[in-house]
Design a protein around this motif. Structure first.
Motif, mmCIF file in Angstrom:
data_model
loop_
_atom_site.group_PDB
_atom_site.id
_atom_site.type_symbol
_atom_site.label_atom_id
_atom_site.label_comp_id
_atom_site.label_asym_id
_atom_site.label_seq_id
_atom_site.Cartn_x
_atom_site.Cartn_y
_atom_site.Cartn_z
ATOM 1 N N ALA A 19 2.266 -5.057 -0.538
ATOM 2 C CA ALA A 19 0.988 -5.638 -0.943
ATOM 3 C C ALA A 19 -0.183 -4.785 -0.458
ATOM 4 O O ALA A 19 -1.120 -4.506 -1.222
ATOM 5 N N GLY A 20 -0.151 -4.347 0.798
ATOM 6 C CA GLY A 20 -1.228 -3.519 1.330
ATOM 7 C C GLY A 20 -1.337 -2.176 0.630
ATOM 8 O O GLY A 20 -2.436 -1.718 0.284
ATOM 9 N N TYR A 21 -0.200 -1.534 0.408
ATOM 10 C CA TYR A 21 -0.216 -0.222 -0.228
ATOM 11 C C TYR A 21 -0.573 -0.306 -1.706
ATOM 12 O O TYR A 21 -1.293 0.553 -2.212
ATOM 13 N N LEU A 22 -0.103 -1.344 -2.391
ATOM 14 C CA LEU A 22 -0.497 -1.517 -3.798
ATOM 15 C C LEU A 22 -2.007 -1.759 -3.908
ATOM 16 O O LEU A 22 -2.661 -1.224 -4.799
ATOM 17 N N GLY A 23 -2.528 -2.559 -3.007
ATOM 18 C CA GLY A 23 -3.972 -2.797 -2.996
ATOM 19 C C GLY A 23 -4.759 -1.520 -2.771
ATOM 20 O O GLY A 23 -5.774 -1.278 -3.431
ATOM 21 N N SER A 24 -4.287 -0.671 -1.870
ATOM 22 C CA SER A 24 -5.001 0.581 -1.617
ATOM 23 C C SER A 24 -4.874 1.537 -2.799
ATOM 24 O O SER A 24 -5.807 2.262 -3.114
ATOM 25 N N LEU A 25 -3.707 1.543 -3.463
ATOM 26 C CA LEU A 25 -3.548 2.399 -4.642
ATOM 27 C C LEU A 25 -4.443 1.933 -5.786
ATOM 28 O O LEU A 25 -5.027 2.737 -6.504
ATOM 29 N N ILE A 26 -4.573 0.618 -5.953
ATOM 30 C CA ILE A 26 -5.467 0.078 -6.982
ATOM 31 C C ILE A 26 -6.913 0.448 -6.659
ATOM 32 O O ILE A 26 -7.669 0.870 -7.534
ATOM 33 N N GLU A 27 -7.275 0.321 -5.400
ATOM 34 C CA GLU A 27 -8.626 0.680 -4.977
ATOM 35 C C GLU A 27 -8.866 2.164 -5.211
ATOM 36 O O GLU A 27 -9.925 2.564 -5.700
ATOM 37 N N ARG A 28 -7.894 2.998 -4.889
ATOM 38 C CA ARG A 28 -8.038 4.440 -5.101
ATOM 39 C C ARG A 28 -8.216 4.753 -6.577
ATOM 40 O O ARG A 28 -9.070 5.530 -6.959
ATOM 41 N N HIS A 29 -7.407 4.111 -7.409
ATOM 42 C CA HIS A 29 -7.494 4.341 -8.851
ATOM 43 C C HIS A 29 -8.860 3.902 -9.383
ATOM 44 O O HIS A 29 -9.474 4.599 -10.188
ATOM 45 N N THR A 30 -9.339 2.778 -8.941
ATOM 46 C CA THR A 30 -10.640 2.273 -9.371
ATOM 47 C C THR A 30 -11.750 3.218 -8.940
ATOM 48 O O THR A 30 -12.631 3.549 -9.723
ATOM 49 N N MET A 31 -11.691 3.670 -7.687
ATOM 50 C CA MET A 31 -12.739 4.555 -7.192
ATOM 51 C C MET A 31 -12.627 5.943 -7.809
ATOM 52 O O MET A 31 -13.628 6.619 -7.990
ATOM 53 N N LYS A 32 -11.412 6.379 -8.163
ATOM 54 C CA LYS A 32 -11.248 7.678 -8.819
ATOM 55 C C LYS A 32 -11.911 7.642 -10.186
ATOM 56 O O LYS A 32 -12.580 8.578 -10.584
ATOM 57 N N LYS A 33 -11.737 6.532 -10.905
ATOM 58 C CA LYS A 33 -12.411 6.367 -12.193
ATOM 59 C C LYS A 33 -13.917 6.394 -11.996
ATOM 60 O O LYS A 33 -14.657 6.983 -12.768
ATOM 61 N N CYS A 34 -14.354 5.735 -10.956
ATOM 62 C CA CYS A 34 -15.767 5.613 -10.670
ATOM 63 C C CYS A 34 -16.379 6.974 -10.331
ATOM 64 O O CYS A 34 -17.470 7.295 -10.761
ATOM 65 N N ARG A 35 -15.645 7.798 -9.577
ATOM 66 C CA ARG A 35 -16.158 9.099 -9.151
ATOM 67 C C ARG A 35 -15.997 10.167 -10.222
ATOM 68 O O ARG A 35 -16.617 11.203 -10.155
ATOM 69 N N GLY A 36 -15.106 9.972 -11.179
ATOM 70 C CA GLY A 36 -14.892 10.972 -12.219
ATOM 71 C C GLY A 36 -13.514 11.581 -12.107
ATOM 72 O O GLY A 36 -12.897 11.579 -11.050
ATOM 73 N N LYS A 37 -13.029 12.121 -13.207
ATOM 74 C CA LYS A 37 -11.658 12.613 -13.262
ATOM 75 C C LYS A 37 -11.457 13.892 -12.474
ATOM 76 O O LYS A 37 -10.349 14.251 -12.146
ATOM 77 N N THR A 38 -12.515 14.644 -12.177
ATOM 78 C CA THR A 38 -12.355 15.897 -11.459
ATOM 79 C C THR A 38 -12.175 15.686 -9.963
ATOM 80 O O THR A 38 -11.769 16.581 -9.255
ATOM 81 N N ASP A 39 -12.494 14.518 -9.491
ATOM 82 C CA ASP A 39 -12.422 14.251 -8.054
ATOM 83 C C ASP A 39 -10.985 14.038 -7.617
ATOM 84 O O ASP A 39 -10.242 13.306 -8.240
ATOM 85 N N ASN A 40 -10.610 14.670 -6.547
ATOM 86 C CA ASN A 40 -9.267 14.524 -5.998
ATOM 87 C C ASN A 40 -9.330 13.600 -4.786
ATOM 88 O O ASN A 40 -9.176 14.028 -3.655
ATOM 89 N N GLY A 41 -9.590 12.341 -5.022
ATOM 90 C CA GLY A 41 -9.663 11.387 -3.922
ATOM 91 C C GLY A 41 -10.855 11.671 -3.044
ATOM 92 O O GLY A 41 -11.897 12.118 -3.496
ATOM 93 N N TYR A 42 -10.679 11.439 -1.759
ATOM 94 C CA TYR A 42 -11.763 11.659 -0.812
ATOM 95 C C TYR A 42 -11.793 13.089 -0.300
ATOM 96 O O TYR A 42 -12.614 13.447 0.495
ATOM 97 N N GLN A 43 -10.860 13.932 -0.769
ATOM 98 C CA GLN A 43 -10.820 15.307 -0.305
ATOM 99 C C GLN A 43 -11.985 16.114 -0.871
ATOM 100 O O GLN A 43 -12.429 17.068 -0.272
ATOM 101 N N ASN A 44 -12.470 15.754 -2.036
ATOM 102 C CA ASN A 44 -13.535 16.489 -2.684
ATOM 103 C C ASN A 44 -14.872 15.872 -2.297
ATOM 104 O O ASN A 44 -15.247 14.826 -2.778
ATOM 105 N N ARG A 45 -15.602 16.521 -1.433
ATOM 106 C CA ARG A 45 -16.868 15.978 -0.941
ATOM 107 C C ARG A 45 -18.034 16.283 -1.891
ATOM 108 O O ARG A 45 -19.142 15.851 -1.672
ATOM 109 N N LYS A 46 -17.811 17.062 -2.967
ATOM 110 C CA LYS A 46 -18.888 17.415 -3.893
ATOM 111 C C LYS A 46 -19.402 16.196 -4.643
ATOM 112 O O LYS A 46 -20.560 16.143 -5.024
ATOM 113 N N ASN A 47 -18.547 15.244 -4.899
ATOM 114 C CA ASN A 47 -18.933 14.073 -5.686
ATOM 115 C C ASN A 47 -19.403 12.909 -4.823
ATOM 116 O O ASN A 47 -19.355 11.776 -5.236
#
Length: 191
Positions: free
Chosen positions: A152-180
């Motif tokens: 449950a915890g990991y699925l929630g974090s993956l959903i959050e990551r997917h949502t925020m990845k959409k929000c930040r744009g497709k070029t962003d590689n998670g939180y590793q890319n500080r440009k966005n």
């Protein structure tokens, strides 16, 4: 109305303390002994060692082993792999404490620290298996509790990551890319 109910409840607790002091003292004694004999010995070594590792930057050698797994699955930065691993192995409050300590020392930014708390702040495996699974629920396969809670915890974090990845744009590689970072802040304020 809620305040009156709260005040009434506080008065009832005080009356209970006055009329049943033996029960109150015995409960307090039992609770403190349980904490001293069980919780303190289990958490204190992890807290000391984890704090020492973060202060002395020993986490780099641990990150070399853990980072490939955690950065690929959760798209976190390399330093964030340590709190993810320690949170998974030792449970709360160690995972959250480690995230907070690394955030205070500027090893993590605020967005990544908040994201890490989605899955670093679980119960420890031993607590879930031994206490909840065996002692409380009397399960023949107590590991199912661990699997359910962690999934449950990991699925929630993956959903959050997917949502925020959409929000930040497709070029962003998670939180590793500080440009966005500006894009993330804009998107975060809209929701």
């Amino acid at each position: 109305m809620k305040r009156k109910i709260g005040i009434l409840f506080a008065y009832l607790v005080i009356v209970f303390f006055v009329f049943f002091p033996e029960t109150v003292c015995q409960g307090a004694k039992t609770g403190l002994l349980l904490w001293f004999q069980t919780v303190l010995p289990a958490l204190l070594p992890f807290m000391i060692v984890s704090g020492f590792f973060v202060k002395k930057n020993i986490t780099d050698s641990i990150n070399k082993m853990a980072a490939p797994f955690f950065t690929e699955i959760f798209h976190i930065s390399r330093p964030a792999s340590y709190p993810a691993l320690i949170g998974m192995l030792s449970g709360y409050p160690i995972g959250a404490k480690t995230v907070a300590q690394m955030y205070e020392e500027k090893q993590l930014d605020k967005a990544e620290a908040q994201y890490l708390l989605c899955f670093c702040n679980n119960a420890s495996p031993m607590f879930l298996i031994e206490f909840i699974g065996v002692e409380c629920m009397h399960l023949s396969f107590p590991i199912t509790v661990l699997v359910l809670i962690y999934t449950a915890g990991y699925l929630g974090s993956l959903i959050e990551r997917h949502t925020m990845k959409k929000c930040r744009g497709k070029t962003d590689n998670g939180y590793q890319n500080r440009k966005n970072k500006k894009k993330y802040k804009k998107c975060n304020t809209k929701t």
